[in-house]
Write an enzyme that holds these catalytic residues in place. Structure first.
Site, mmCIF file in Angstrom:
data_model
loop_
_atom_site.group_PDB
_atom_site.id
_atom_site.type_symbol
_atom_site.label_atom_id
_atom_site.label_comp_id
_atom_site.label_asym_id
_atom_site.label_seq_id
_atom_site.Cartn_x
_atom_site.Cartn_y
_atom_site.Cartn_z
ATOM 1 N N GLY A 288 0.811 -1.210 0.000
ATOM 2 C CA GLY A 288 0.000 0.000 0.000
ATOM 3 C C GLY A 288 0.846 1.262 0.000
ATOM 4 C CG HIS A 461 -19.357 -10.281 -35.357
ATOM 5 N ND1 HIS A 461 -19.292 -11.148 -34.288
ATOM 6 C CD2 HIS A 461 -19.107 -11.015 -36.464
ATOM 7 C CE1 HIS A 461 -19.025 -12.357 -34.739
ATOM 8 N NE2 HIS A 461 -18.902 -12.312 -36.049
#
Ligand code: NAI
Length: 483
Positions: A288, A461
């Site tokens: 962190g 597509h």
């Protein structure tokens, strides 16, 4: 006499430099203070993200993925490459060149927008003749500090970012024990790399060095993997990362860390309480980050950090001092570059009297592993905890033509929508290019789209985005067409 500005931004990371650019676009006289020095000792803009964070890590992720593809996966395309050799120095030089191009790009943006770059460390002195007075001190490359410069500003934006949290008693020398900075520049591939913390940095940089040949072991304190992500996504990511050879131990309690001349010995206790030992050539500590407020002189303007070191702000990044704003990693919320950028735009626009708004629920998360992990909005766990009735639709990439074509059939998209209104509440993706797919989901959620809305939009597509459309259809009253 101090120089005067309408807006002084402290810090030129993605939060600060964007705040400065937006303020300049709105007609303000703007300065941005930055003291970062790169390894050559040159002053550089861009902060952690550009210098030692998002940008160099993504460069290495792409390079290491290319290496892994060439080493093992191109054969399935019928592409035979013979023996593959790693030129790590060249790989690191490519990364450094990208960083240099990007940081120079901000210098260009500053010139183009008439933003003054005040080189050095900024400290609040108190009230100025106009607004607030700030002292800027260039500490020099070798501690050869010049004379401090005084500036007065009507508005001040604190965008000082964060620094890696280190473990108590474990010195980071960026040789044997590294944080994000050292882990981006290892001079050779370690045989055994230890990582403390299976968060974003641990998984991304662990993946880089594993792909380049290191045996990577990650020791994580939490008992669950990627606790912030959707459970199904975390499970799929775990499966894929384990298959690639990343060893991750959850529920670990760290003991001693001994650094010797030739390696690091880490003592830890596993989830069952048994003593374990990890011996590695190098150790990355990625546990962190903590906000940067050292030497900022907040007390001189009556501000105090909270118990975790953050500058307290309201929902619009206002501090308790008039016309002093704070954004990015130094305030509450996720430590993400794009969140900081949006806050930078917001405070510049608020300073100009505009009415911007950030929907913090629509800030996407991305982990750039392979497959990538990305999400926006609520997880199923959160919705259950909130008692909100929802519907879920999921579509796998294993039956998406584009995913098969590019050799990335792993993963899925999950769309969560309100049971009654069909509003999209969360979208979770684990797949190649999840970072790009999640942007469409964030856009849909910003417009309060229903799952059916996404399902009715024509998608190209073949493309990975069809899986999002299918998952949305699966969540709506209609049904997926290809499943
Ligand atoms: P993180 O918060 O993502 O993960 C730290 C991990 O270390 C957690 O899982 C925590 O449970 C574990 N940990 C803490 N103390 C420990 C201990 N003593 N022993 C074992 N495990 C321990 O932090 P990380 O990875 O250091 O990243 C820092 C920040 O940078 C994060 O806020 C992240 O969002 C940001 N970042 C974002 C990226 C992205 O958006 N793709 C990339 C890299 C960093």
């Amino acid at each position: 006499m101090p120089q005067t500005f309408d807006v002084v931004v402290i810090g030129a990371g993605p939060g600060g430099y964007i705040a400065a650019v937006r303020a300049a676009q709105l007609g303000f006289k703007v300065a941005c203070v930055e003291k970062w020095r790169n390894p050559k000792g040159e002053l550089a803009l861009g902060g952690t993200c550009l210098n030692v964070g998002c940008i160099p890590s993504k460069a290495l992720l792409a390079s290491s993925e290319a290496f892994e593809q060439a080493s093992g996966h191109l054969g399935e395309h019928g592409v035979e490459v013979g023996s593959v050799r790693l030129d790590l120095a060249k790989m690191l030089a490519r990364k450094d060149a990208i960083v240099a191009k990007m940081t120079k790009g901000i210098e260009f943006l500053f010139r183009k927008n008439g933003i003054a770059w005040l080189k050095g460390h900024a400290r609040f002195v108190g009230a100025g003749d106009e607004g607030w007075r700030i002292e800027v001190l260039d500490e020099g490359a070798q501690g050869d500090a010049g004379a401090p410069q005084l500036v007065d500003a009507t508005h001040v934006v604190i965008a000082t970012g964060s620094k890696a949290r280190h473990l108590p008693g474990v010195a980071v020398d960026n040789v044997r024990v590294c944080d994000n900075e050292g882990a981006l520049s290892l001079p050779e591939v370690p045989k055994r790399l230890g990582v403390i913390g299976a968060g974003v940095i641990g998984l991304e940089l662990g993946s880089v060095w594993r792909r380049l040949g290191a045996e990577v072991t990650i020791v994580e304190a939490m008992p669950t993997f990627l606790a912030g992500a959707d459970d199904g996504v975390a499970k799929e990511a775990w499966k894929q990362l384990a298959k690639q050879g990343l060893k991750i131990h959850l529920g670990a309690t760290l003991g001693s860390v001994e650094v010797g001349g030739d390696g690091v010995k880490v003592a830890w206790t596993d989830a069952a309480g048994a003593a374990q030992r990890l011996e590695c050539d190098r150790l990355v500590v990625s546990v962190g980050r903590v906000p940067n407020t050292d030497g900022l002189g907040l007390d001189a303007i009556g501000l105090k950090v909270d118990e975790r070191g953050f500058v307290p702000v309201d929902a619009q990044c206002r501090t308790a001092a008039a016309n002093v704003w704070a954004i990015g990693d130094v305030v509450r919320g996720p430590m993400l570059a794009h969140k900081a950028e949006d806050e930078g735009v917001m405070v510049a626009e608020l300073s100009a009297g505009q009415k911007p708004h950030i929907d913090y629920n629509c800030i996407p998360w991305v982990i750039y592993t392979s497959p990538e992990i990305a999400w926006v909005g609520r997880t199923e766990r959160q919705l259950k905890a909130e008692g909100r009735a929802y519907k879920a639709g999921q579509f796998p990439f294993s039956i998406n033509g584009r995913a098969l074509g590019i050799g990335a059939p792993e993963g899925f998209v999950k769309v969560l929508a309100d049971a009654a209104t069909d509003e999209v509440l969360g979208v979770h993706v684990v797949s190649a290019a999840a970072s790009d797919l999640v942007a469409e989901a964030a856009l849909a959620m910003e417009f309060k789209a229903s799952a059916e809305d996404i399902g009715r939009v024509c998608h190209p597509h073949p493309s990975m985005s069809e899986a999002l459309r299918e998952a949305a259809l699966a969540a709506s009253e209609r049904r997926a067409l290809n499943m």
